[in-house]
Design an enzyme around this catalytic site. Structure first.
Site, PDB file in Angstrom:
ATOM      1  N   SER A 147       0.830  -1.212   0.000  1.00 46.81           N
ATOM      2  CA  SER A 147       0.000   0.000   0.000  1.00 46.81           C
ATOM      3  C   SER A 147       0.859   1.253   0.000  1.00 46.81           C
ATOM      4  O   SER A 147       0.531   2.241  -0.659  1.00 46.81           O
ATOM      5  CB  SER A 147      -0.885   0.033   1.254  1.00 46.81           C
ATOM      6  OG  SER A 147      -1.641  -1.137   1.364  1.00 46.81           O
TER       7      SER A 147
ATOM      8  N   GLU B  37      -6.876   1.253 -13.729  1.00 50.52           N
ATOM      9  CA  GLU B  37      -6.760  -0.089 -13.133  1.00 50.52           C
ATOM     10  C   GLU B  37      -7.918  -0.338 -12.173  1.00 50.52           C
ATOM     11  O   GLU B  37      -8.496  -1.425 -12.125  1.00 50.52           O
ATOM     12  CB  GLU B  37      -5.415  -0.197 -12.391  1.00 50.52           C
ATOM     13  CG  GLU B  37      -5.223  -1.546 -11.725  1.00 50.52           C
ATOM     14  CD  GLU B  37      -3.805  -1.769 -11.175  1.00 50.52           C
ATOM     15  OE1 GLU B  37      -2.921  -0.927 -11.411  1.00 50.52           O
ATOM     16  OE2 GLU B  37      -3.615  -2.806 -10.517  1.00 50.52           O
ATOM     17  N   ARG B  38      -8.299   0.683 -11.445  1.00 52.73           N
ATOM     18  CA  ARG B  38      -9.396   0.520 -10.463  1.00 52.73           C
ATOM     19  C   ARG B  38     -10.742   0.372 -11.165  1.00 52.73           C
ATOM     20  O   ARG B  38     -11.584  -0.422 -10.734  1.00 52.73           O
ATOM     21  CB  ARG B  38      -9.372   1.697  -9.489  1.00 52.73           C
ATOM     22  CG  ARG B  38      -8.172   1.560  -8.587  1.00 52.73           C
ATOM     23  CD  ARG B  38      -7.825   2.714  -7.723  1.00 52.73           C
ATOM     24  NE  ARG B  38      -6.600   2.339  -7.023  1.00 52.73           N
ATOM     25  CZ  ARG B  38      -5.690   3.183  -6.544  1.00 52.73           C
ATOM     26  NH1 ARG B  38      -5.875   4.485  -6.635  1.00 52.73           N
ATOM     27  NH2 ARG B  38      -4.615   2.723  -5.932  1.00 52.73           N
TER      28      ARG B  38
ATOM     29  N   LEU C 157     -27.003 -19.663  -0.946  1.00 57.56           N
ATOM     30  CA  LEU C 157     -28.256 -20.136  -1.546  1.00 57.56           C
ATOM     31  C   LEU C 157     -28.056 -21.387  -2.398  1.00 57.56           C
ATOM     32  O   LEU C 157     -29.023 -22.064  -2.738  1.00 57.56           O
ATOM     33  CB  LEU C 157     -28.907 -19.022  -2.376  1.00 57.56           C
ATOM     34  CG  LEU C 157     -29.456 -17.855  -1.531  1.00 57.56           C
ATOM     35  CD1 LEU C 157     -29.871 -16.689  -2.428  1.00 57.56           C
ATOM     36  CD2 LEU C 157     -30.629 -18.293  -0.663  1.00 57.56           C
TER      37      LEU C 157
ATOM     38  N   GLY D 105     -24.688 -26.919  -0.253  1.00 64.51           N
ATOM     39  CA  GLY D 105     -23.424 -27.657  -0.407  1.00 64.51           C
ATOM     40  C   GLY D 105     -22.879 -27.604  -1.810  1.00 64.51           C
ATOM     41  O   GLY D 105     -21.652 -27.603  -2.012  1.00 64.51           O
TER      42      GLY D 105
ATOM     43  N   GLY E 203      -4.732  -3.600  -6.546  1.00 62.63           N
ATOM     44  CA  GLY E 203      -5.128  -2.323  -7.166  1.00 62.63           C
ATOM     45  C   GLY E 203      -5.393  -1.250  -6.124  1.00 62.63           C
ATOM     46  O   GLY E 203      -6.011  -0.227  -6.416  1.00 62.63           O
TER      47      GLY E 203
ATOM     48  N   GLU F 204      -9.084   0.023   2.245  1.00 61.04           N
ATOM     49  CA  GLU F 204      -8.682   1.089   3.176  1.00 61.04           C
ATOM     50  C   GLU F 204      -7.993   2.231   2.416  1.00 61.04           C
ATOM     51  O   GLU F 204      -8.220   3.413   2.720  1.00 61.04           O
ATOM     52  CB  GLU F 204      -7.748   0.519   4.253  1.00 61.04           C
ATOM     53  CG  GLU F 204      -8.426  -0.458   5.226  1.00 61.04           C
ATOM     54  CD  GLU F 204      -8.771  -1.817   4.604  1.00 61.04           C
ATOM     55  OE1 GLU F 204      -8.124  -2.224   3.617  1.00 61.04           O
ATOM     56  OE2 GLU F 204      -9.725  -2.458   5.101  1.00 61.04           O
TER      57      GLU F 204
HETATM   58  C1  LIG Z   1      -3.294 -11.954  -6.602  1.00 60.80           C
HETATM   59  C2  LIG Z   1      -2.541 -10.675  -6.492  1.00 60.80           C
HETATM   60  C3  LIG Z   1      -2.024 -10.092  -7.632  1.00 60.80           C
HETATM   61  C4  LIG Z   1      -1.274  -8.928  -7.531  1.00 60.80           C
HETATM   62  N1  LIG Z   1      -0.709  -8.399  -8.661  1.00 60.80           N
HETATM   63  C5  LIG Z   1       0.184  -7.377  -8.542  1.00 60.80           C
HETATM   64  C6  LIG Z   1       0.932  -6.929  -9.670  1.00 60.80           C
HETATM   65  O1  LIG Z   1       0.767  -7.411 -10.794  1.00 60.80           O
HETATM   66  N2  LIG Z   1       1.857  -5.950  -9.474  1.00 60.80           N
HETATM   67  C7  LIG Z   1       2.077  -5.379  -8.259  1.00 60.80           C
HETATM   68  O2  LIG Z   1       2.913  -4.505  -8.161  1.00 60.80           O
HETATM   69  N3  LIG Z   1       1.359  -5.766  -7.165  1.00 60.80           N
HETATM   70  C8  LIG Z   1       0.441  -6.763  -7.270  1.00 60.80           C
HETATM   71  N4  LIG Z   1      -0.260  -7.183  -6.173  1.00 60.80           N
HETATM   72  C9  LIG Z   1      -0.009  -6.555  -4.897  1.00 60.80           C
HETATM   73  C10 LIG Z   1      -1.170  -5.732  -4.349  1.00 60.80           C
HETATM   74  O3  LIG Z   1      -1.333  -4.556  -5.090  1.00 60.80           O
HETATM   75  C11 LIG Z   1      -0.866  -5.477  -2.858  1.00 60.80           C
HETATM   76  O4  LIG Z   1      -1.018  -6.718  -2.201  1.00 60.80           O
HETATM   77  C12 LIG Z   1      -1.794  -4.448  -2.258  1.00 60.80           C
HETATM   78  O5  LIG Z   1      -1.521  -3.161  -2.761  1.00 60.80           O
HETATM   79  C13 LIG Z   1      -1.684  -4.408  -0.724  1.00 60.80           C
HETATM   80  O6  LIG Z   1      -0.339  -4.296  -0.313  1.00 60.80           O
HETATM   81  P1  LIG Z   1       0.241  -5.320   0.773  1.00 60.80           P
HETATM   82  O7  LIG Z   1      -0.095  -6.686   0.355  1.00 60.80           O
HETATM   83  O8  LIG Z   1       1.671  -4.998   0.986  1.00 60.80           O
HETATM   84  O9  LIG Z   1      -0.563  -5.013   2.093  1.00 60.80           O
HETATM   85  P2  LIG Z   1      -0.175  -3.926   3.202  1.00 60.80           P
HETATM   86  O10 LIG Z   1       0.147  -2.626   2.555  1.00 60.80           O
HETATM   87  O11 LIG Z   1       0.826  -4.511   4.117  1.00 60.80           O
HETATM   88  O12 LIG Z   1      -1.559  -3.777   3.967  1.00 60.80           O
HETATM   89  C14 LIG Z   1      -1.980  -4.633   5.043  1.00 60.80           C
HETATM   90  C15 LIG Z   1      -3.292  -4.086   5.574  1.00 60.80           C
HETATM   91  O13 LIG Z   1      -3.088  -2.783   6.096  1.00 60.80           O
HETATM   92  C16 LIG Z   1      -3.991  -1.889   5.523  1.00 60.80           C
HETATM   93  N5  LIG Z   1      -3.402  -0.570   5.379  1.00 60.80           N
HETATM   94  C17 LIG Z   1      -2.234  -0.250   4.771  1.00 60.80           C
HETATM   95  N6  LIG Z   1      -2.055   1.075   4.803  1.00 60.80           N
HETATM   96  C18 LIG Z   1      -3.128   1.612   5.444  1.00 60.80           C
HETATM   97  C19 LIG Z   1      -3.534   2.929   5.790  1.00 60.80           C
HETATM   98  N7  LIG Z   1      -2.811   3.995   5.458  1.00 60.80           N
HETATM   99  N8  LIG Z   1      -4.691   3.084   6.465  1.00 60.80           N
HETATM  100  C20 LIG Z   1      -5.448   2.021   6.793  1.00 60.80           C
HETATM  101  N9  LIG Z   1      -5.133   0.755   6.496  1.00 60.80           N
HETATM  102  C21 LIG Z   1      -3.983   0.548   5.817  1.00 60.80           C
HETATM  103  C22 LIG Z   1      -4.303  -2.483   4.158  1.00 60.80           C
HETATM  104  O14 LIG Z   1      -5.507  -1.978   3.633  1.00 60.80           O
HETATM  105  C23 LIG Z   1      -4.378  -3.947   4.495  1.00 60.80           C
HETATM  106  O15 LIG Z   1      -5.636  -4.238   5.016  1.00 60.80           O
HETATM  107  C24 LIG Z   1      -1.065  -8.319  -6.260  1.00 60.80           C
HETATM  108  C25 LIG Z   1      -1.609  -8.898  -5.126  1.00 60.80           C
HETATM  109  C26 LIG Z   1      -2.329 -10.074  -5.218  1.00 60.80           C
HETATM  110  C27 LIG Z   1      -2.870 -10.670  -3.964  1.00 60.80           C
END
Ligand SMILES: Cc1cc2nc3c(=O)[nH]c(=O)nc-3n(C[C@H](O)[C@H](O)[C@H](O)COP(=O)(O)OP(=O)(O)OC[C@H]3O[C@@H](n4cnc5c(N)ncnc54)[C@H](O)[C@@H]3O)c2cc1C
Length: 380
Positions: A135, A245-246, A340, A343, A366, A370
């Site tokens: 994030s 992207e979003r 709904l 199983g 994406g 949060e």
């Molecule tokens: C299947 C999959 C495909 C993906 N594909 C790509 C890709 O192609 N390229 C790429 O670069 N990334 C990719 N990602 C990564 C994805 O974008 C990140 O997992 C995502 O942005 C969250 O980052 P993180 O996993 O480090 O979670 P963290 O940032 O560690 O977050 C952990 C928790 O803390 C919360 N949090 C963090 N900051 C705050 C805040 N300021 N306030 C409140 N809550 C907060 C988050 O919402 C989350 O609930 C992919 C992820 C998955 C699971």
């Protein structure tokens, strides 16, 4: 009830394109997707076939793409959601990676990479996330420093969609680590670059056919000409492109709700309990009526956002609103639809079980729920 959600954003050429996409999915995707889920990857040959038919880089002008617009891209994304073909990383390649190169690349870079991306001969990925930074993108630790006629990249990326198949990757790295977000740049790293390697294919709970992986950069060398746009402007490029992207994630969610709502209506109409169709219980009717009413609201809103985006007027804040609402609603409704099904909902023979698991990541990647709320709260 008058269908106020009747769609007006698509033209005839879009409808023809949808027919073509549906035929491709029927012949080339749906019969094989379960096998790709077992293998954990979609074969590269499928990408090449999609490319030959003009189903990649749909919204870029020829020869970089198939000369369409975001409506064509939206149709492909919707058909992925309709069929549950969640292993296809086409939207990331066509609607996220290729547009970065098209928008920020110079003509040499565009000519070198985009025509091959359009034919599926080069598969694209984008690597932002790291083991310790998701994030909070500005906390990434991957660096790129100039050395003679190269940039030397060091760091590790994770969770990268299309990671195993990828032949070019846009890598986010710090060129001026002391400047935080203002010291980030984007690089194109090609498969085979010295010092660049792919890690393991990650084991996920959903999106089973999608090859998500780690990537390593150990003094990886790329020519100076592989930087995209200007040095230290990467963060603002990312912020600009993330809106699309979003929206892509939101449109997928909206279609998945509609398709699975219909499947749940049909299932509960056929399934009997206590001598009557499950659909005849008041609980079922009320749950599905509520779902329908929310699906209609979401459809109207998503289509409004698509229309705004086609006019280049979708703001980052509105993109966050549509992603947040669409994915939260999708997760809630798919859980109710699964319930709904009883199983059978937990069995792979119905689409709902896989769709329910696949949907979960929509609230994380994406930008998480949060982070969407953080973005929206800036407008309060
Ligand atoms: C299947 C999959 C495909 C993906 N594909 C790509 C890709 O192609 N390229 C790429 O670069 N990334 C990719 N990602 C990564 C994805 O974008 C990140 O997992 C995502 O942005 C969250 O980052 P993180 O996993 O480090 O979670 P963290 O940032 O560690 O977050 C952990 C928790 O803390 C919360 N949090 C963090 N900051 C705050 C805040 N300021 N306030 C409140 N809550 C907060 C988050 O919402 C989350 O609930 C992919 C992820 C998955 C699971």
């Amino acid at each position: 009830m008058k269908n106020i959600q009747n769609r007006t954003i698509f033209r005839d050429d879009h409808d023809h394109f949808r027919d073509q996409v549906q035929r491709f999915f029927k012949d080339e995707i749906s019969p094989f997707h379960a096998e790709w889920e077992r293998q954990g990857v979609v074969p590269k040959e499928v990408w090449r076939k999609a490319g030959r038919l003009g189903l990649l880089n749909t919204m870029l002008p020829a020869p970089y793409g198939s000369d369409g617009d975001f409506g064509h891209a939206a149709i492909l994304i919707e058909e992925i959601a309709r069929t549950g073909a969640s292993g296809l990383g086409f939207p990331l390649h066509s609607d996220i990676v290729a547009p970065y190169i098209h928008r920020y690349g110079n003509s040499d870079q565009k000519d070198k990479w985009l025509p091959k991306m359009a034919t599926g001969d080069l598969i694209g990925a984008i690597a932002m996330t790291e083991p310790d930074a998701g994030s909070d993108l500005k906390a990434i630790r991957t660096t790129a420093r100039r050395d003679g006629d190269s940039y030397v990249i060091n760091g590790q990326k994770t969770f990268i969609t299309n990671g195993i198949n990828s032949e070019i990757v846009i890598v986010v790295a710090k060129t001026s680590p002391d400047l935080g977000a203002k010291g980030i740049s984007l690089f194109v790293v090609e498969e085979g670059a010295p010092g660049f390697s792919k890690g393991r294919k990650l084991e996920k709970i959903g999106l089973l056919a999608q090859d998500t992986s780690e990537l390593y950069f150990d003094d990886a060398r790329v020519p100076l000409g592989n930087i995209l746009g200007e040095e230290n402007k990467g963060f603002s490029y990312l912020m600009h492109e993330l809106a699309q992207e979003r929206l892509v994630i939101a449109l997928r969610a909206a279609m998945s709700i509609e398709v699975l709502l219909q499947q749940t209506i049909e299932y509960t109409r056929d399934r009997k309990a206590f001598g009557q169709p499950v659909l005849s219980f008041q609980n079922t009717k009320f749950k599905l009526a509520e779902a329908k009413s929310q699906a209609i609201m979401l459809r109207v809103f998503v289509d409004k956002c698509i229309a705004l985006h086609m006019e280049k007027k979708l703001s980052p804040e509105l993109a966050a609103v549509v992603k947040l609402n669409a994915t939260v609603l999708q997760n809630r409704l798919l859980d109710e639809f699964l319930q709904l099904h009883g199983g059978y909902g937990y069995m792979n023979e119905y689409q709902i079980g896989r769709a329910w698991i696949d949907a979960r990541v929509g609230r994380i990647y994406g930008g998480s729920d949060e982070i969407m709320k953080e973005i929206i709260s800036r407008t309060l």
